[in-house]
Scaffold this active site. Sequence first.
Site, PDB file in Angstrom:
ATOM      1  N   ASP A 294       0.836  -1.202   0.000  1.00  0.00           N
ATOM      2  CA  ASP A 294       0.000   0.000   0.000  1.00  0.00           C
ATOM      3  C   ASP A 294       0.866   1.245   0.000  1.00  0.00           C
ATOM      4  O   ASP A 294       1.580   1.524   0.966  1.00  0.00           O
ATOM      5  CB  ASP A 294      -0.926   0.016   1.211  1.00  0.00           C
TER       6      ASP A 294
ATOM      7  N   ASP B 166      -0.913   6.906  -7.920  1.00  0.00           N
ATOM      8  CA  ASP B 166      -1.218   6.031  -6.784  1.00  0.00           C
ATOM      9  C   ASP B 166      -1.378   4.599  -7.268  1.00  0.00           C
ATOM     10  O   ASP B 166      -2.278   4.303  -8.052  1.00  0.00           O
ATOM     11  CB  ASP B 166      -2.495   6.502  -6.082  1.00  0.00           C
TER      12      ASP B 166
END
Length: 395
Positions: free
Chosen positions: A97, A277
Amino acid sequence: MAARPSMLVVAITFLLAAPPAFAEQRGFRATMTRTEPAINLTRAAHKSHERLSMLAARLDAASGTAQTPLQLDSGGGAYDMTFSIGTPPQQLSALADTGSDLIWAKCGACMRCVPQGSPSYYPNKSSSFSKLPCSSSLCRDLPSSQCSAGGAECDYKYSYGLASDPHHYTQGYLGSETFTLGSDAVPGIGFGCTTMSEGGYGSGSGLVGLGSGPLSLVSQLKVGAFSYCLTSDAAKTSPLLFGSGALTSTYYSVNLESISIGAATTPGTGRSGIIFDSGTTVAFLAEPAYTLAKAALLSQTTNLTRVPGTDGYDVCFQTSGAVFPSMVLHFDGGDMDLPTENYFRQVDDTAVSCWIVQKSPSLSIVGNIMQINFHIRYDVEKSMLSFQPANCDSF
């Protein structure tokens, strides 16, 4: 169509926190695997919208250098990282992440942890494990912690949602261990030994935070740069490189000056920025960039059979015989010339292909589909992002 540069370099705007200083530049290599064998666009849309909401909420709530961890994209296109913990090594996989910092793994039986059925790490089977005390710097870096055992144990509850949604968290105590990344054993990595968790973390054994905060793996490895190259074949692993060999990071914002769709060029997001992202699957554009780019696309696809969209995909066509206009993102440092499969995708098992760019009420995001087969490198020290086309399947 704009020519692809051999290497594009643009300035990064660090969101929420200044990058730490790094003294060492040793290289490490790990691998990432997509959590699903193929991208399900319906599920990807739902998960990407959840993450978009949390990213926006984090920025709205930010003050100073405080870090509020995020809701995770646990399906529809997230990536697991493979590594080992302990002596002898215990191999695990965990969600990679780029929007959070804490590294954690399920410890022991962990009967109140999710997901059930994945391997756990057992500290009592490792000769290199030790608990981190409350006096440790990593304990002080946690958003919240409590002391137990007379200060010898640092307990945490690390949340991945807002206060209104308390069911995404991991809870346990901090430890120090030897992490093995590829062939390299790295001692003294601080991580969370989780004894309880709720939320969606894919099918792995925990989470590896790759943000820029002091708890993240990037910071603890003391590397000034890191990178990834996402393969087009979801069954193949994607390289994740740290340090001198670096090929991902917390999310960073860059200036998107304009967008070319075929022969038309429309304004980008400018100084409002667009976020790279890896945890978001689809792409998002805020207004007016979205509507202008969409109009440019529709004006050059009048020969195609348009069909109703769904799940936020506004521009969809019958796939048979369709040839779509080119799409190029023009940043203030160069151009990102996208392969067609990075912005048009077939919807699950249908004969329909949709533009994977969706309208955002807040942030603009380059998601991981757009990043496939680009070698993307973040230089944390110099606040620079660079990328170039690559065959990531053979990297």
